[in-house]
Design a protein around this motif. Structure first.
Motif, PDB file in Angstrom:
ATOM      1  N   GLN A  93       0.814  -1.270  -0.021  1.00 51.60           N
ATOM      2  CA  GLN A  93      -0.073   0.080   0.003  1.00 51.60           C
ATOM      3  C   GLN A  93       0.939   1.247  -0.029  1.00 51.60           C
ATOM      4  O   GLN A  93       1.871   1.195   0.595  1.00 51.60           O
ATOM      5  CB  GLN A  93      -0.810  -0.082   1.130  1.00 51.60           C
ATOM      6  N   PRO A  94       0.467   2.043  -0.563  1.00 45.71           N
ATOM      7  CA  PRO A  94       1.415   3.637  -0.876  1.00 45.71           C
ATOM      8  C   PRO A  94       1.355   4.132   0.541  1.00 45.71           C
ATOM      9  O   PRO A  94       0.418   3.992   1.272  1.00 45.71           O
ATOM     10  CB  PRO A  94       0.550   4.306  -1.656  1.00 45.71           C
ATOM     11  N   VAL A  95       2.620   4.853   0.950  1.00 44.05           N
ATOM     12  CA  VAL A  95       2.799   5.616   1.940  1.00 44.05           C
ATOM     13  C   VAL A  95       2.006   6.927   1.707  1.00 44.05           C
ATOM     14  O   VAL A  95       2.385   7.398   0.855  1.00 44.05           O
ATOM     15  CB  VAL A  95       4.252   5.916   2.210  1.00 44.05           C
ATOM     16  N   HIS A  96       1.304   7.367   2.983  1.00 46.51           N
ATOM     17  CA  HIS A  96       0.717   8.659   2.755  1.00 46.51           C
ATOM     18  C   HIS A  96       1.414   9.618   3.850  1.00 46.51           C
ATOM     19  O   HIS A  96       1.403   9.233   5.001  1.00 46.51           O
ATOM     20  CB  HIS A  96      -0.606   8.708   3.028  1.00 46.51           C
ATOM     21  N   TYR A  97       1.916  10.642   3.653  1.00 44.25           N
ATOM     22  CA  TYR A  97       2.401  11.605   4.479  1.00 44.25           C
ATOM     23  C   TYR A  97       1.298  12.509   5.156  1.00 44.25           C
ATOM     24  O   TYR A  97       0.405  12.806   4.041  1.00 44.25           O
ATOM     25  CB  TYR A  97       3.418  12.708   3.710  1.00 44.25           C
ATOM     26  N   GLY A  98       1.244  12.777   6.392  1.00 44.53           N
ATOM     27  CA  GLY A  98       0.224  13.458   6.962  1.00 44.53           C
ATOM     28  C   GLY A  98       0.529  14.133   8.166  1.00 44.53           C
ATOM     29  O   GLY A  98       0.136  14.633   8.873  1.00 44.53           O
TER      30      GLY A  98
END
Length: 98
Positions: A93-98
């Motif tokens: 799964q893609p890494v999402h920055y937040g």
């Protein structure tokens, strides 16, 4: 169009900088849609702690890769045309920055 791998070394200090570049890349990519298409990128931690990337793009030619990099403020001089690919497992799964 050919598939290219682009290596950008340590050009970001933190996630906010890479996120700003990603947004600019999407905008410029829409403007260059007839010459270039962003496929995926992997952010990497460099030896000095800065953030670099390995990016996959489909592009009309090397000039399109360079122009895109110039327009987004991310050097795009270290690249190669992909010769082939072997996919053994799907990407996680893609890494999402937040």
């Amino acid at each position: 169009m050919d598939l290219y791998i682009i290596r950008r070394r340590g050009i970001w200090a933190d996630e906010s900088e890479i996120e700003a570049t990603n947004e600019k890349s999407l905008q410029v990519g829409r403007e260059m849609a007839d010459r270039l298409r962003w496929i995926r990128s992997y952010a990497v931690t460099e030896d000095d702690g800065r953030i670099g990337s390995v990016c996959i793009y489909e592009a009309e030619d090397a000039d399109a890769i360079r122009e895109h990099g110039r327009r987004i403020g991310a050097p795009s001089e270290e690249f190669q045309i992909v010769r082939g690919a072997v996919v053994k497992q799907p990407d996680p799964q893609p890494v999402h920055y937040g």
